[in-house]
Design a protein around this motif. Sequence first.
Motif, PDB file in Angstrom:
ATOM      1  N   THR A 160       2.441  57.664  51.238  1.00 19.59           N
ATOM      2  CA  THR A 160       0.775  57.987  51.892  1.00 19.59           C
ATOM      3  C   THR A 160      -0.121  57.157  50.750  1.00 19.59           C
ATOM      4  O   THR A 160       0.498  56.842  49.531  1.00 19.59           O
ATOM      5  CB  THR A 160       0.382  58.754  52.215  1.00 19.59           C
ATOM      6  OG1 THR A 160       0.716  60.125  50.931  1.00 19.59           O
ATOM      7  CG2 THR A 160       1.243  59.853  53.868  1.00 19.59           C
ATOM      8  N   ALA A 161      -1.403  56.667  50.838  1.00 20.46           N
ATOM      9  CA  ALA A 161      -2.303  56.187  49.774  1.00 20.46           C
ATOM     10  C   ALA A 161      -2.787  57.803  48.886  1.00 20.46           C
ATOM     11  O   ALA A 161      -2.514  57.732  48.064  1.00 20.46           O
ATOM     12  CB  ALA A 161      -3.804  55.918  50.157  1.00 20.46           C
ATOM     13  N   GLU A 162      -2.287  58.471  49.463  1.00 19.19           N
ATOM     14  CA  GLU A 162      -2.886  59.586  48.906  1.00 19.19           C
ATOM     15  C   GLU A 162      -1.494  59.980  47.616  1.00 19.19           C
ATOM     16  O   GLU A 162      -1.788  60.726  46.407  1.00 19.19           O
ATOM     17  CB  GLU A 162      -2.158  61.197  49.205  1.00 19.19           C
ATOM     18  CG  GLU A 162      -1.880  62.433  48.516  1.00 19.19           C
ATOM     19  CD  GLU A 162      -3.368  63.943  48.971  1.00 19.19           C
ATOM     20  OE1 GLU A 162      -3.096  64.692  48.747  1.00 19.19           O
ATOM     21  OE2 GLU A 162      -4.558  63.039  49.575  1.00 19.19           O
ATOM     22  N   HIS A 163       0.161  59.653  48.108  1.00 18.27           N
ATOM     23  CA  HIS A 163       1.050  59.583  47.103  1.00 18.27           C
ATOM     24  C   HIS A 163       0.500  58.603  45.670  1.00 18.27           C
ATOM     25  O   HIS A 163       1.125  58.541  44.555  1.00 18.27           O
ATOM     26  CB  HIS A 163       2.931  58.845  47.597  1.00 18.27           C
ATOM     27  CG  HIS A 163       3.073  60.000  47.960  1.00 18.27           C
ATOM     28  ND1 HIS A 163       3.390  59.816  49.892  1.00 18.27           N
ATOM     29  CD2 HIS A 163       3.645  61.007  47.696  1.00 18.27           C
ATOM     30  CE1 HIS A 163       3.226  61.363  50.107  1.00 18.27           C
ATOM     31  NE2 HIS A 163       4.243  61.985  49.539  1.00 18.27           N
ATOM     32  N   GLY A 189      -1.856  46.239  45.619  1.00 17.05           N
ATOM     33  CA  GLY A 189      -2.254  46.740  46.340  1.00 17.05           C
ATOM     34  C   GLY A 189      -1.245  46.606  47.889  1.00 17.05           C
ATOM     35  O   GLY A 189      -0.650  47.277  48.634  1.00 17.05           O
ATOM     36  N   ASN A 190      -0.877  45.020  48.052  1.00 19.10           N
ATOM     37  CA  ASN A 190      -0.125  45.222  49.834  1.00 19.10           C
ATOM     38  C   ASN A 190       1.593  45.857  49.023  1.00 19.10           C
ATOM     39  O   ASN A 190       1.818  45.962  50.195  1.00 19.10           O
ATOM     40  CB  ASN A 190       0.003  43.773  49.638  1.00 19.10           C
ATOM     41  CG  ASN A 190      -1.354  42.664  50.396  1.00 19.10           C
ATOM     42  OD1 ASN A 190      -1.973  44.110  50.665  1.00 19.10           O
ATOM     43  ND2 ASN A 190      -1.742  41.624  49.527  1.00 19.10           N
ATOM     44  N   TYR A 219       5.071  49.314  51.343  1.00 21.40           N
ATOM     45  CA  TYR A 219       5.909  50.897  50.908  1.00 21.40           C
ATOM     46  C   TYR A 219       5.281  51.760  51.679  1.00 21.40           C
ATOM     47  O   TYR A 219       6.192  52.720  52.444  1.00 21.40           O
ATOM     48  CB  TYR A 219       6.229  50.852  50.098  1.00 21.40           C
ATOM     49  CG  TYR A 219       7.442  51.693  49.552  1.00 21.40           C
ATOM     50  CD1 TYR A 219       8.066  51.532  48.505  1.00 21.40           C
ATOM     51  CD2 TYR A 219       6.397  53.221  49.439  1.00 21.40           C
ATOM     52  CE1 TYR A 219       9.442  52.385  48.305  1.00 21.40           C
ATOM     53  CE2 TYR A 219       8.097  54.040  48.982  1.00 21.40           C
ATOM     54  CZ  TYR A 219       8.989  53.118  48.264  1.00 21.40           C
ATOM     55  OH  TYR A 219      10.779  54.299  47.837  1.00 21.40           O
ATOM     56  N   CYS A 220       4.065  52.682  52.275  1.00 24.01           N
ATOM     57  CA  CYS A 220       4.232  52.694  53.263  1.00 24.01           C
ATOM     58  C   CYS A 220       4.703  52.970  54.475  1.00 24.01           C
ATOM     59  O   CYS A 220       4.886  53.782  55.140  1.00 24.01           O
ATOM     60  CB  CYS A 220       2.042  53.614  53.442  1.00 24.01           C
ATOM     61  SG  CYS A 220       2.262  53.859  51.326  1.00 24.01           S
ATOM     62  N   GLU A 221       4.059  51.715  54.968  1.00 25.83           N
ATOM     63  CA  GLU A 221       4.365  51.704  56.511  1.00 25.83           C
ATOM     64  C   GLU A 221       5.881  51.753  56.559  1.00 25.83           C
ATOM     65  O   GLU A 221       6.338  51.913  57.954  1.00 25.83           O
ATOM     66  CB  GLU A 221       3.287  49.848  56.420  1.00 25.83           C
ATOM     67  CG  GLU A 221       2.012  49.781  56.601  1.00 25.83           C
ATOM     68  CD  GLU A 221       1.611  47.888  56.508  1.00 25.83           C
ATOM     69  OE1 GLU A 221       0.718  48.026  56.036  1.00 25.83           O
ATOM     70  OE2 GLU A 221       3.059  47.230  56.559  1.00 25.83           O
ATOM     71  N   LYS A 222       6.912  51.276  55.401  1.00 25.64           N
ATOM     72  CA  LYS A 222       8.012  50.822  55.815  1.00 25.64           C
ATOM     73  C   LYS A 222       8.533  52.837  56.067  1.00 25.64           C
ATOM     74  O   LYS A 222       9.587  53.017  56.599  1.00 25.64           O
ATOM     75  CB  LYS A 222       8.748  50.114  55.062  1.00 25.64           C
ATOM     76  CG  LYS A 222       8.406  48.967  55.434  1.00 25.64           C
ATOM     77  CD  LYS A 222       9.866  47.798  54.299  1.00 25.64           C
ATOM     78  CE  LYS A 222       9.360  46.429  54.397  1.00 25.64           C
ATOM     79  NZ  LYS A 222      10.823  45.249  53.978  1.00 25.64           N
ATOM     80  N   ILE A 244       6.500  44.164  49.486  1.00 23.29           N
ATOM     81  CA  ILE A 244       7.021  44.895  48.128  1.00 23.29           C
ATOM     82  C   ILE A 244       8.159  43.489  46.921  1.00 23.29           C
ATOM     83  O   ILE A 244       7.501  43.783  46.161  1.00 23.29           O
ATOM     84  CB  ILE A 244       7.831  45.810  48.301  1.00 23.29           C
ATOM     85  CG1 ILE A 244       7.397  46.752  48.888  1.00 23.29           C
ATOM     86  CG2 ILE A 244       8.855  45.808  47.379  1.00 23.29           C
ATOM     87  CD1 ILE A 244       7.888  47.043  49.736  1.00 23.29           C
ATOM     88  N   GLU A 245       8.551  42.368  47.542  1.00 21.55           N
ATOM     89  CA  GLU A 245       8.558  41.908  46.914  1.00 21.55           C
ATOM     90  C   GLU A 245       8.044  40.460  46.176  1.00 21.55           C
ATOM     91  O   GLU A 245       8.486  40.307  45.387  1.00 21.55           O
ATOM     92  CB  GLU A 245      10.112  40.264  47.418  1.00 21.55           C
ATOM     93  CG  GLU A 245      11.082  41.412  48.447  1.00 21.55           C
ATOM     94  CD  GLU A 245      12.192  42.547  47.477  1.00 21.55           C
ATOM     95  OE1 GLU A 245      11.945  41.854  46.092  1.00 21.55           O
ATOM     96  OE2 GLU A 245      12.305  43.206  47.884  1.00 21.55           O
ATOM     97  N   LEU A 246       7.242  40.204  46.880  1.00 22.05           N
ATOM     98  CA  LEU A 246       6.093  39.049  46.124  1.00 22.05           C
ATOM     99  C   LEU A 246       5.549  39.491  44.735  1.00 22.05           C
ATOM    100  O   LEU A 246       4.504  39.411  44.105  1.00 22.05           O
ATOM    101  CB  LEU A 246       4.607  39.264  46.966  1.00 22.05           C
ATOM    102  CG  LEU A 246       5.159  37.996  48.598  1.00 22.05           C
ATOM    103  CD1 LEU A 246       3.770  38.005  49.083  1.00 22.05           C
ATOM    104  CD2 LEU A 246       5.854  37.015  48.199  1.00 22.05           C
TER     105      LEU A 246
END
Length: 447
Positions: free
Chosen positions: A169-172, A156-157, A162-165, A265-267
Amino acid sequence: MSSHKLRKSYVIGVGITKFTKPRGQVDYPDIVREAAVKALLDANITYDSIQQVFVGYCFGESTCGQRAVYQLGMTQIPIINVNNNCSTGSTALYLARQTVESGTAECVLALGFEQMYFGPLKSVWDDRTNPIDLTINSMSETRGITSSPITAQIFGNAGLEYCEKYGATAEHMAKISEKNHRHSAKYPYSQFRDIYTLEQIKSSPTIFGPLTKLQCCPTSDGSGAVIIASENFVIENNLESQAIEIVAQSMATDSPLLYDTKNSIELAGADMTRRAAKDVFEKAGITADDVQVIELHDCFSANELITYDALGLCKPGEAHKLIDAGDVTYGGKYVVNPSGGLISKGHPLGATGLAQCTELVWQLRGWCANRQVPNLRYALQHNIGLGGAAVVTLYKRPNFLRFGKSVQDARERLGYNPAVEARGINEQDFKKVISKKMSSEYVNARL
């Protein structure tokens, strides 16, 4: 480096059970028996042709593989138990392929199964180091830890980042889930086959951050089996018409990016997927643009989102554009998870990678009817486990220089099309494929 040229390897038989909610009523030897018998029937061989077996599972005692396989025959061949977290099934497949391509064996069986507990995954052992403790510690420093299931937080993180960068969005992520649930309605082995609207997915109970319940894979019971053989074995047994070539395969483990950055994303292991995908495409001499269908490890919708990037299906940061363009479903550039993926199909860890392989084999054979991907040349498989291992595999239908004599279509031999109908097995099926060298009937009288 050795100059020895590796042989080609082919999938000649596949079989899976329905994936179901953990129920505690059917024991693992029973589900393994069903999957293995189906694969042997598909390949039109008996267990006597199998020279090695790799059995993947995560929840079970040591040597469950032997206990499950002995019912097919006690032929004293190597049986090797495999555990590699959520990529366990593909790890068994990886080892089977290596064994055939190296010339060690002509015909090898990869099996996987799981009997799971209800609820989210949790550690079994609390008196020793957790294998993903460094990931959890890094996540704690980066975004903190909540009471939600740890795996949901890790993936989830990654989705949140990915959304922040990149502006997704959560909708995707919800759209990914809607697509996979929609696909599952045509897949007979899925744990869940209901179609949900985007609004229903978004309004289902929140598990963590952007992830709702309908965007998370369930725990499951199930088994899968895949038989890998050499080209000589394919030709000698007249299986050219159904054999599917493993064009390239790569397994990668974590890079220092996992700990050198505080990157969510890497985690989630993205760099393992990048490395494995790069290796596969380089070996095959193609790019992701040449692929038409992908079975992708969507343990959570967020992982499917970040994996579009890692597999090279899109330019970095443009995964959400694939979704908006309709390029991950029928009618678009790719069809991702025609089976419904883990979100709908279920995720019995040891069986997941083998079920992915089975669907792609059926697709390449052209057996999938109302979910068939058209104009299919290459099929790609992605299976990942935290801790970590990612396995990426590329398949195609081969063009044999020499075709065997006219043979009965495997569906005619089976009496039905297993790609569109989930049937069980009967005693006659079992007796047809068990070892004739060492009596399995004698064994089964005692098992």
